[in-house]
Every structure is written in structure tokens, then in C-alpha cells.
Design a protein around this motif. Structure first.
Motif, PDB file in Angstrom:
ATOM      1  N   ARG A  75       0.922  -1.265   0.074  1.00 35.41           N
ATOM      2  CA  ARG A  75      -0.058  -0.084   0.122  1.00 35.41           C
ATOM      3  C   ARG A  75       0.923   1.279  -0.073  1.00 35.41           C
ATOM      4  O   ARG A  75       0.622   2.250  -0.735  1.00 35.41           O
ATOM      5  CB  ARG A  75      -0.875   0.053   1.253  1.00 35.41           C
TER       6      ARG A  75
ATOM      7  N   LEU B 278       1.362   4.193  -3.103  1.00 37.13           N
ATOM      8  CA  LEU B 278       0.966   5.591  -2.620  1.00 37.13           C
ATOM      9  C   LEU B 278       2.383   6.530  -3.229  1.00 37.13           C
ATOM     10  O   LEU B 278       2.396   7.794  -3.345  1.00 37.13           O
ATOM     11  CB  LEU B 278       0.912   6.058  -1.321  1.00 37.13           C
TER      12      LEU B 278
ATOM     13  N   GLU C 197       0.244  14.482   3.839  1.00 37.22           N
ATOM     14  CA  GLU C 197      -0.134  13.052   3.151  1.00 37.22           C
ATOM     15  C   GLU C 197      -0.179  12.305   4.284  1.00 37.22           C
ATOM     16  O   GLU C 197      -0.564  11.131   4.095  1.00 37.22           O
ATOM     17  CB  GLU C 197       1.360  12.829   2.459  1.00 37.22           C
TER      18      GLU C 197
ATOM     19  N   ALA D 178      -3.337   9.815   4.395  1.00 38.68           N
ATOM     20  CA  ALA D 178      -3.385   8.570   3.445  1.00 38.68           C
ATOM     21  C   ALA D 178      -2.535   7.487   3.849  1.00 38.68           C
ATOM     22  O   ALA D 178      -2.516   6.419   3.611  1.00 38.68           O
ATOM     23  CB  ALA D 178      -2.941   8.979   1.797  1.00 38.68           C
TER      24      ALA D 178
ATOM     25  N   ALA E  91      -3.065   3.557   4.676  1.00 45.64           N
ATOM     26  CA  ALA E  91      -2.136   2.442   4.294  1.00 45.64           C
ATOM     27  C   ALA E  91      -1.606   1.467   5.100  1.00 45.64           C
ATOM     28  O   ALA E  91      -1.256   0.338   5.128  1.00 45.64           O
ATOM     29  CB  ALA E  91      -0.887   3.198   3.233  1.00 45.64           C
TER      30      ALA E  91
END
Length: 179
Positions: free
Chosen positions: A27, A31, A158, A161, A165
Motif C-alpha cells: 500500500r 502511494l 499526506e 493517506a 495504508a
């Protein structure tokens, strides 16, 4: 107007199972994070694939060092015995290749071993006796039963996100600003 990226930092996540760390690594790579390091108590082939590790160049480097050492030893022996100071010993030829084999082999092994040692030492960034990740609580269990991911250059905007993940993590730690 120039948009500034907020301060970058390093994030470390702790996992309890190999499957969770491999899934999180996939994940995180999806990204777009390129600077991801994993710490595991044993090798995980799936993790290398998930982190998209480049193929190591050490075998090629060692082979070239061994070949270079063998060539150098052969050239020195030929130059000294057949060209610079030729001696007639029992009518044997000056360039007697079979007598060169032990020195050529030993020099090839010596050069290959020396380059391998230096490359592993420098490639591992040794001798580095301390890293900030060593100060994290519970990191000492990474050699026993815990799995860690370290993601560098994470911008503060960030983080949502990245947290998604790293959903299977039992612990998230910030390691301070990287730049």
C-alpha cells in the motif's frame, strides 16, 4: 504563487505479523513512497517484491574484481618472467602458463574478497553505530517477533493517506523532520 511542501518527516510503523507488514508495504509503495525500509526478524521474499528492491549489483562487482585481480596477476607474472627478466631454466619456455595458475587464482580470490567486504561495509552504511529508529519503544523486538516499516520523506498533508495504508499497524511513530 509557489506552493510550499510542509516539513517532511519519517514515520515508523510496527506490525505483529509478516502478512500485515507485506500488505502495508504494498500500500505504501502504491502511494508512491520510494524511501521505505523494513526491519524483520527473518527474511520475507514477499516483502522484497512489495518494496520493489532493485537487484543487487554486488555479484557483478565481485566478479569484476576477481577478474581484474586475475588479469593483473597474470600480467605481472608474464611481464617479469617472459619479458623483463627472462631466465632459461632447463630449457622451459619463458611464458609457462601452468606455473602462473596458483598466483592468478589466489590474487583473484583476494581481490574479490576485499571488494566484497568493502562493498558490503559501505553499502550497509557501516560503521554506523546508532540510528534514530533504535530509540523507538519496542524496536528491539524487531529481531524477535515484530515487523517494522520506516517511511521517509512524508509530507504532513499526506499523513491521512499514509495512516490508511498502515491500517494493520499496532503502533505508529514519528521520527522527526527529515528536511
Amino acid at each position: 504563487m509557489v506552493e510550499m511542501v510542509e516539513t517532511l518527516e519519517t514515520v515508523a510503523a510496527e506490525f505483529t505479523t509478516p502478512d500485515a507488514v507485506v500488505l502495508a508495504a504494498r500500500r505504501v509503495r502504491a502511494l508512491g513512497y520510494g524511501r521505505v525500509e523494513a526491519y524483520t526478524p527473518f527474511p520475507l521474499e514477499e516483502l522484497d517484491e512489495a518494496l520493489a528492491r532493485p537487484r543487487p549489483r554486488l555479484p557483478l562487482l565481485v566478479f569484476l574484481a576477481g577478474g581484474g585481480g586475475a588479469t593483473l596477476a597474470l600480467a605481472i607474472q608474464w611481464w617479469t618472467n617472459a619479458w623483463d627478466y627472462p631466465l632459461d631454466v632447463g630449457g622451459r619456455p619463458h611464458a609457462s602458463w601452468p606455473t602462473y595458475v596458483p598466483i592468478v587464482f589466489e590474487t583473484a580470490v583476494l581481490c574479490a574478497a576485499a571488494v566484497a567486504f568493502a562493498a558490503v561495509l559501505l553499502g550497509s552504511r557501516l560503521p554506523r553505530l546508532h540510528d534514530e529508529v533504535f530509540d523507538l519503544p519496542g524496536f528491539e523486538r524487531s529481531t524477535i517477533d515484530r515487523f517494522w516499516l520506516r517511511i521517509e520523506d512524508v509530507a504532513r498533508d499526506e499523513e491521512p493517506a499514509l495512516r490508511a495504508a498502515l491500517a494493520g499497524a499496532v503502533g505508529l511513530h514519528g521520527l522527526g523532520g527529515a528536511s
